[in-house]
Structure formats: C-alpha cells, structure tokens
Enzyme design. Structure first.
Site, PDB file in Angstrom:
ATOM      1  N   GLU A  60       0.810  -1.215   0.000  1.00 37.13           N
ATOM      2  CA  GLU A  60       0.000   0.000   0.000  1.00 37.13           C
ATOM      3  C   GLU A  60       0.845   1.268   0.000  1.00 37.13           C
ATOM      4  OE1 GLU A  60      -2.581  -3.303   1.132  1.00 37.13           O
ATOM      5  OE2 GLU A  60      -0.617  -2.639   1.838  1.00 37.13           O
ATOM      6  N   HIS A 129      -9.955  -6.361   9.911  1.00 43.30           N
ATOM      7  CA  HIS A 129     -10.592  -6.010   8.647  1.00 43.30           C
ATOM      8  C   HIS A 129     -11.916  -5.273   8.880  1.00 43.30           C
ATOM      9  CE1 HIS A 129      -7.811  -9.167   7.406  1.00 43.30           C
ATOM     10  NE2 HIS A 129      -7.913  -8.707   6.174  1.00 43.30           N
TER      11      HIS A 129
END
Length: 326
Positions: A60, A129
């Site tokens: 990322e 998550h």
C-alpha cells in the site's frame, strides 16, 4: 432514473471519468483482471488496458506513493485500498506528501489524488478487517474526507473527487456495495462539502454518516409511527470540511441533537459534531447532545458479539425516547 447498486455507481463514475480524461487512471490490489474485491472496477481492465487499470503488488505504501507522485505532475489517479485497515500502511504517503505538498510548495504544486477505502463492520471479517478510520483522516490537514451513504452519492462523490485539485479520501462501507438505489441517467456531481437532509423533522436532529444513515432513517420511521416523534435525519456526508452552518441550522430548528456512528466514541465524528453544536447552538438546546456509538473494543469475530459491539436502529430509538422523556 436507473436503479443501480452501490458498486455499480462507483464503476460508472470510474468509467465516465476515464473515458473523458486520459490522465485519469486506477490503481490497487486486484482491481484489474479480477475487477476489484467488490466489483467496483469490473470490466475496466479490458476496456482501458493495463496502463490505466493497474494491478499492484501488496504494498500500500508504494502504490499510494506512485499515485501521489503521478498526481503531482498532472495525472488524476484513483487509488483503491482493499480494506481501510491497510490504509495505515500508506499513511506516510497520504499524510506527509499528498496532504502537505500544496502548502509546502507555496501553492505551486497541486495533488488531485483520490483514495477509495472500504471499511466498517462487514459480517465476521475480524478486528483487523473491520476498522472505522474516519476520525484518523479527519485529523489530517490538507485532506478532504467524504463518505457516501447511497449509490447516488457513491457515484456523485467519486465524480467530484476526480475533478477536485485537492487530495480526497472516499470512505465506503463493505456492507453497502450491494445496496440498491436510484441514480439519474444523466451525469451529475455530489458536492464535496455540505450535509443532506434525508428526512425533515421538527422534534430532534439525528446526525449520521455512511451506514449509520440507514439506521437513523429506520429509527425515524419507527419513532414517527409508534411514538409520534418527528425526527430530522441529516447525512453528514462530507466529514472534512464539516458543514457547521448546516448542522447548526438543523439544531436551531429542533433544539436537540443525536449523533449516530458505527465507530467508537472517543475523539470521533460524534465528538466533532457535538463540539459544533455546543459552539453554534448552545442557547438553543433543550437537552444535552447524545452520541449513539460502538463499544470501545476491537470488533469481535464471533457473530453475536460483533452485532452487540455496534449500534443499530433500536439503539437510536431508545436514545431519542430517553432524550424526549417518552
């Protein structure tokens, strides 16, 4: 009007903006050949090719940095982070480069950069998550932060973000990608600033954003039908900058404020709304503002515990009834 799903609104916005401007491109993990984890980029790889729909490594920080650099030299990247939890890994690029370069360059460099991040509690994805990071992004000067609650805004906000010269973070919700709603057939843009009155009312203002807008609307209907309480529901939508005047106008009318959020309460969106209400509407209040929020715990994996950790429409109804003594 066409009825579309939330993800289809995002896909349509991608497609229209990429067709309009060759400098618009998309980048992220599995967004190309696979069409995205939530189908929001499906078909774009075949249509625009690998140079404009870029499948990235699981890194990322690196691909966010590439996107920020591309924006600085005139491109308009749309970077998708697969889960908002992973945005932590890209925070250096977002916080120290995208958000600051315009100011550090004395206004000579713009950064028309868009980051899309799905987040929220979405059916047993576990604590790593299920993050809600709105308050983190809101704390970064130089960023715009918006969060669509409907397919219409999923389309309109992305369109506006791509054409904005500032870096914009769009926070979506993993549980809403299959949500259906009407989207006009013609092109339109949702403003990156301002609230929307989803349901007018006179007895109490219920402020919400993202998925909590739907809890608030469900609660308002129940309050009206079963308790005779006329609640106004406000979609905050733009979290940074937040619409102080719009928030104040609603509370001036109803004299009461409830803030509903899926996130934990400490230093959250609700805290900012209450600060605005106190600063702008103190002498209009008939009751202290109230927050309806998640428990201050990492989201559990267990289905029942997960459900118990976040608020729902029933919690909103209970909070409003308590405030009004009903």
């Amino acid at each position: 009007m066409a009825e579309m799903m939330y993800w289809q609104g995002i896909l349509r916005a991608h497609d229209e903006e990429m067709a309009r401007d060759p400098l618009v491109f998309a980048m992220g993990e599995d967004i190309g050949v696979a069409g995205g984890t939530y189908k929001a980029t499906s078909g774009l790889f075949a249509k625009y090719g690998e140079l404009r729909v870029v499948d990235t490594p699981i890194s990322e920080n690196s691909y966010t940095g590439i996107g920020v650099g591309a924006a600085m030299i005139g491109a308009r990247p749309i970077v998708e982070i697969m889960s908002v939890n992973f945005a932590w890994l890209a925070m250096d690029q977002l916080m120290n480069n995208a958000a600051k370069i315009h100011y550090m360059s004395g206004g000579r460099i713009r950064c028309p950069f868009v980051m899309r991040v799905p987040g929220g509690t979405a059916h047993q994805l576990g604590a790593q998550h299920s993050a809600r990071m709105e308050k983190v992004f809101m704390g970064i000067s130089g960023l715009r932060v918006v969060t669509p609650a409907t397919p219409r805004d999923a389309y309109g906000l992305l369109k506006s973000a791509v054409r904005c010269d500032d870096p914009v973070v769009i926070i979506e919700h993993e549980s809403m990608y299959n949500l259906k709603g009407e989207i006009p057939d013609t092109e339109f843009f949702t403003p990156l600033e301002g609230i929307e009155v989803m349901r007018p009312g006179k007895d109490v203002s219920i402020f919400a954003y993202n998925i909590s807008v739907h809890w608030a609307l469900e609660a308002a209907q129940q309050l009206a039908q079963e308790h005779g309480i006329d609640a106004e529901v406000i979609d905050l939508r733009a979290l940074k900058p937040m619409d102080r005047a719009g928030i104040a106008a609603s509370v001036h009318k109803t004299h009461r404020a409830i803030i509903v959020e899926e996130d934990e309460a400490p230093v959250g969106v609700g805290s900012e709304v209450i600060a605005i209400v106190n600063e702008e509407c103190f002498f209009d209040l008939d009751a202290a503002p109230v927050r309806v929020h998640a428990l201050d715990v990492p989201i559990p994996y267990n289905r029942r515990l997960e459900k118990a950790a976040i608020p729902n429409a029933g919690d909103v109804v209970a909070a409003v009834r308590k405030m009004l003594g009903r």
